[in-house]
Design an enzyme around this catalytic site. Structure first.
Site, mmCIF file in Angstrom:
data_model
loop_
_atom_site.group_PDB
_atom_site.id
_atom_site.type_symbol
_atom_site.label_atom_id
_atom_site.label_comp_id
_atom_site.label_asym_id
_atom_site.label_seq_id
_atom_site.Cartn_x
_atom_site.Cartn_y
_atom_site.Cartn_z
ATOM 1 N N LYS A 74 38.838 44.739 61.175
ATOM 2 C CA LYS A 74 39.449 45.938 60.574
ATOM 3 C C LYS A 74 40.926 45.732 60.225
ATOM 4 O O LYS A 74 41.431 46.331 59.280
ATOM 5 C CB LYS A 74 39.303 47.133 61.516
ATOM 6 C CG LYS A 74 37.860 47.621 61.678
ATOM 7 C CD LYS A 74 37.807 48.845 62.567
ATOM 8 C CE LYS A 74 36.375 49.245 62.874
ATOM 9 N NZ LYS A 74 36.280 50.473 63.652
ATOM 10 N N ALA A 139 39.598 52.838 67.982
ATOM 11 C CA ALA A 139 38.858 54.102 67.927
ATOM 12 C C ALA A 139 39.741 55.244 68.445
ATOM 13 O O ALA A 139 39.777 56.340 67.852
ATOM 14 C CB ALA A 139 37.586 53.999 68.763
ATOM 15 N N GLY A 247 28.324 59.573 70.718
ATOM 16 C CA GLY A 247 28.828 58.553 69.807
ATOM 17 C C GLY A 247 28.067 58.496 68.493
ATOM 18 O O GLY A 247 28.631 58.142 67.458
HETATM 19 P P1 ATR Z 1 38.110 49.814 69.741
HETATM 20 O O1 ATR Z 1 38.710 49.307 68.463
HETATM 21 O O2 ATR Z 1 36.627 49.976 69.686
HETATM 22 O O3 ATR Z 1 38.804 51.016 70.273
HETATM 23 P P2 ATR Z 1 39.588 48.068 71.484
HETATM 24 O O4 ATR Z 1 40.716 48.113 70.516
HETATM 25 O O5 ATR Z 1 39.238 46.759 72.086
HETATM 26 O O6 ATR Z 1 38.263 48.603 70.808
HETATM 27 O O7 ATR Z 1 39.860 49.137 72.639
HETATM 28 C C1 ATR Z 1 39.063 49.270 73.747
HETATM 29 C C2 ATR Z 1 39.672 50.320 74.693
HETATM 30 O O8 ATR Z 1 38.873 50.336 75.884
HETATM 31 C C3 ATR Z 1 41.092 49.998 75.136
HETATM 32 O O9 ATR Z 1 41.808 51.191 75.321
HETATM 33 C C4 ATR Z 1 40.860 49.278 76.455
HETATM 34 O O10 ATR Z 1 41.969 49.331 77.351
HETATM 35 P P3 ATR Z 1 43.167 48.222 77.240
HETATM 36 O O11 ATR Z 1 44.028 48.662 76.096
HETATM 37 O O12 ATR Z 1 43.829 48.288 78.541
HETATM 38 O O13 ATR Z 1 42.475 46.908 76.975
HETATM 39 C C5 ATR Z 1 39.715 50.076 77.017
HETATM 40 N N1 ATR Z 1 38.981 49.328 78.018
HETATM 41 C C6 ATR Z 1 38.097 48.313 77.805
HETATM 42 N N2 ATR Z 1 37.621 47.858 78.987
HETATM 43 C C7 ATR Z 1 38.229 48.568 79.972
HETATM 44 C C8 ATR Z 1 38.156 48.581 81.394
HETATM 45 N N3 ATR Z 1 37.364 47.733 82.057
HETATM 46 N N4 ATR Z 1 38.915 49.478 82.076
HETATM 47 C C9 ATR Z 1 39.712 50.340 81.415
HETATM 48 N N5 ATR Z 1 39.825 50.389 80.064
HETATM 49 C C10 ATR Z 1 39.094 49.513 79.349
#
Ligand code: ATR
Length: 294
Positions: A74, A139, A247
């Protein structure tokens, strides 16, 4: 016109991602193509990062009139196209199309979220003064932008990596209040809207651990996760008779604009389409094929 000529002139769009083969987008766009009896096509293009620049730059030469873009492309789609105001606000593009031979892009995740929530709770934005968004990724950015647009005055952004939530306050203004995860129990009671915009709770990922009993009786709960469709968060919220949004509601709503831009018809989200996608999600879960977001 013979069959070959018809295939050559057939307008076609695609989903570009890596991986992309488990995306729901082909199922829903092909449903609409059939529904409106279009001589058109929608394909899957799995493109690795090293080839993405070349692929998008040659989109038209490859016969495409436009595309959806999913993870992890993206950002590059945003950079190498002419983005509209929605994509600029979110700094990511998920939909590409051509306008006067110029490759344009937009981000339809914001309208996907807003249209879905408007449908289940008209005038929710008069009801919600304070919201919680879990996550600060792509997102979450689209959803926060939507909340800012609708004038929500206190948007608590809770994220594991605090600086990403703080960056969103810089981007979207002082209605965005960054928090780390441990602040959540103190925020829940006063929020009328809770959105999970993380991957927590998705099949194969860590569960989302939230005490929904703390939510007020008139709150709305949304989850961007759609595999499983009925996440623990939504199941708990439903058990309390709260308004919920899943979703798939958001995924369907974000797809409408792309189809309209490419094929000139604003498609309808029907119960039959919804059920078709639910059946695919359930079958994929049984086969352990996790869906990627669009
Ligand atoms: P997308 O574009 O789908 O939003 P992303 O940019 O990878 O995907 O974002 C994923 C979100 O899920 C982030 O806010 C991430 O937190 P971090 O910014 O700290 O990485 C959150 N997330 C993913 N795994 C997590 C976990 N195990 N615990 C808490 N937050 C998590």
């Amino acid at each position: 016109m013979d069959e070959n000529q018809s295939a050559i002139s057939k307008p076609k769009a695609c989903i570009i991602g890596y991986p992309a083969k488990h995306s729901l987008s082909p199922i829903l766009h092909r449903y609409w193509i059939n529904q409106y009896r279009l001589n058109a096509d929608y394909r899957v293009e799995e493109v690795e990062s090293e080839n993405i620049f070349e692929f998008i730059n040659n989109l038209s030469k490859k016969g495409y009139i436009g595309a959806n873009v999913t993870m992890p492309h993206k950002d590059i789609a945003f950079q190498i196209s002419r983005p509209d105001a929605h994509a600029i606000a979110v700094r990511a593009s998920n939909t590409l199309w051509f306008e006067n031979n110029i490759l344009r892009s937009t981000n339809t995740d914001t309208e996907g979220f807003l249209n879905a929530i408007d449908a289940v709770f008209p005038n929710w934005d008069h009801h919600v003064k304070e919201a919680i968004v879990l996550g600060a990724g792509g997102a979450a950015r689209a959803i926060i932008y939507g909340l800012v647009e609708r004038g929500i005055t206190r948007i608590n952004v809770v994220n594991r990596t605090l600086h990403k939530a703080t960056d969103l306050r810089v981007r979207f203004g002082c209605s965005v209040i960054p928090h780390s995860w441990d602040a959540l129990p103190n925020l829940i009671e006063s929020a009328k809207l809770l959105v999970n915009a993380t991957s927590l709770g998705m099949q194969g990922k860590k569960p989302l651990d939230i005490d929904t009993k703390l939510l007020s009786d008139d709150s709305i709960v949304c989850d961007i996760v759609y595999s499983p469709l009925n996440t623990t968060l939504l199941a708990d919220a439903k058990a309390r008779n709260l308004v919920v949004l899943n979703g798939l509601d958001m995924l369907l709503n974000q797809a409408v604009r792309g189809f309209e831009l490419w094929f000139g018809i604003r498609p309808k989200i029907t119960q039959e389409l919804y059920e078709t996608l639910v059946a695919h999600i359930v079958n994929a879960e049984m086969a352990d094929n996790y869906y990627r977001p669009i």
